[in-house]
Design a protein around this motif. Sequence first.
Motif, mmCIF file in Angstrom:
data_model
loop_
_atom_site.group_PDB
_atom_site.id
_atom_site.type_symbol
_atom_site.label_atom_id
_atom_site.label_comp_id
_atom_site.label_asym_id
_atom_site.label_seq_id
_atom_site.Cartn_x
_atom_site.Cartn_y
_atom_site.Cartn_z
ATOM 1 N N THR A 159 5.798 -0.405 2.115
ATOM 2 C CA THR A 159 5.272 -1.583 1.434
ATOM 3 C C THR A 159 5.741 -2.832 2.165
ATOM 4 O O THR A 159 6.843 -2.863 2.720
ATOM 5 N N ALA A 562 -6.377 -2.970 6.817
ATOM 6 C CA ALA A 562 -5.985 -1.588 6.541
ATOM 7 C C ALA A 562 -6.233 -0.693 7.745
ATOM 8 O O ALA A 562 -7.143 0.153 7.755
ATOM 9 N N GLY A 576 -2.436 -2.097 4.744
ATOM 10 C CA GLY A 576 -2.925 -1.404 3.568
ATOM 11 C C GLY A 576 -3.457 -2.381 2.547
ATOM 12 O O GLY A 576 -4.077 -3.392 2.903
ATOM 13 N N GLY A 595 0.098 -4.124 2.844
ATOM 14 C CA GLY A 595 0.645 -2.839 2.428
ATOM 15 C C GLY A 595 1.314 -2.944 1.076
ATOM 16 O O GLY A 595 2.351 -3.587 0.940
ATOM 17 N N GLY A 604 1.503 0.272 3.487
ATOM 18 C CA GLY A 604 1.481 -0.444 4.762
ATOM 19 C C GLY A 604 2.810 -1.117 5.007
ATOM 20 O O GLY A 604 3.651 -1.235 4.114
ATOM 21 N N ASN A 605 3.014 -1.591 6.225
ATOM 22 C CA ASN A 605 4.321 -2.161 6.576
ATOM 23 C C ASN A 605 4.197 -3.200 7.684
ATOM 24 O O ASN A 605 4.954 -3.190 8.647
#
Length: 612
Positions: A159, A562, A576, A595, A604-605
């Motif tokens: 995240t 994404a 994300g 994310g 996501g990151n």
Amino acid sequence: MKHRLAAVLLAPMILNGSLLYVQSVSGAQVYAKYCAACHDQVTARIPTRDAIQKMSAARIQRTLDFGLMMSIAYPLRRDEREAVATFLGTAVVDAPPPASAFCPADKPAMSGPAAGNWPGWSPVPENTRYQTASNAGLTNARVPTLKLKWAFGFADDVTAFGAPAILNGTLFVGSAAGIVQALDPRTGCIHWVFQANGPVRSTTVGFRNGSGHSLVFGDQIGWVYSLDAKTGRLNWKKRVEEHEATRLTGSPAVHDGIVFVPAASWEETRAIDPQYACCTFRGSVTALRATDGSVVWKTYMVDPSKKTGVTKVGVDQMGPSGAGIWSAPTVDARRGVLYVTTGDNYSHPATATSDAIIALDLKTGRIVWSQQTTPNDVYNSACGGGGANCPSASGPDHDFGSSALLVRVQSGRELLFAGQKSGVVYALDPDQKGKIIWETRVGKGSTNGGVQWGMASDGQRLYAAVSDVVRPSGGIGGPGAIGNARLDPVQGGGLTALQLRDGTKAWFVPGKPCDPPRLGCSPAQPGAVAAIPGVVFSGSMDGHLRAFAAGDGRLLWDFDTAKPFDTVNGVNATGGSLDGAGAVISGGMVFVNSGYPRFGGMPGNVLLAFGN
């Protein structure tokens, strides 16, 4: 980890309305009760205990806090998470960023101009999330030609929820790993790195402090930090609440040498455990001196809890509780007050300060007035699965998760605007004790719907995006998928422009259905909105960041985040769902984190930077 709730390991003790624990926790016992049933087996899908024991304790801790195991770990107290992570993991320290990721020595932090600053949740204390033309450095004519300039990855995270801030030519951002980093906004190179005690999603708020500049921010386990903005050196740190479930999601506000810290809590999810004595946390604001972190005043939103009964499984019921403050306070220097918006009560009795907009005296913390919009909203996460801790006649969970906006409307009058998870936006008169002037519905509302993280205003209109995500059956209370859940790919989202004077709708743009439909994708738009002259930026759980014309809602620009990215710091990263903190605009560039799997969206990151 298997979601198998068991009795807490320690005897709770209530002291001054806070839930404390009186002995240490055994990591082996926590593992045996919560983890062994899954991880002591050999399956292709679940990591074995042997595999986990090769990981660092810090990585296991991150996985429990904001990783793939967060939904399973919701009922675990912080000390239980730390104990099992230490029991399983190694003491190996995670590798620092490579030398190639750092900025050259001749380009120090805080060496740029003040023009373009976005030094907190909003560029201004009124929390309008509006950047002027000169500070934005970006016109509506140039927005359609924005291109990705660089991407920065957060190692091992799933995240990216930290809210970026810009101060004197330096970008500051926190992460789920508790790492705060100072970056060059033009290139993404690292000036310095600081490790906090817990995950950091709060904005790092920058301000002048004596002859230099400081940053203040909170983490997700209740600590507040002050750093030297140029070097990252720790000035002081302080835990503002005794309660073990304290979390600091809302960004601090700073005014006249005082830091105002809002406090919310994990206790709503602790209540999933039927053996948890729910509930004792009290939302609060703590005023600290910026110089040393000493307390000036503290104001609680509810009275201390006491026993009110027992649940059907024989566990004590406690109350009142809740009314946490999830968002940044809004400073009204002219009236000498601080505005906060509050969440629901977790347990009975209901209070008049939940789901409310509240004005506090800046100097003393005294409640000047309070305007509640949804009475009797008593709810916790046990209600998602009909658990023992779910209050009787439970409420709709229509917190205020976003800040109030103080805006001078065209007539010269100032109004407060607040958007709620109910899907309703309110205009209040700060000179009449928060009297409601108008209210307009902009979404359907739900436990995870309506206005989530923040609106924006350019002084002409108010811009409100809504979530209204349609989730799988079972709600958000129980253990569910962390990322890539089956969300409705068509329903949800929408951006509305409202006239400030009377709340009439100037225009509306519906959420765009996922194309193609896929796991974790929804048209929902829960993230905070941001604006510059002529343009409104709004992100979606489908991973798209979009720019709309402020005049009529016409789409100006659309970027799908994404997907995988090559990063300037060499970290494997992907984007994300967009949620939480929204876009930040400064010096001709747009920054956004991508994310957010917490409510079933795409993990996501990555931090992305766009420019011309």
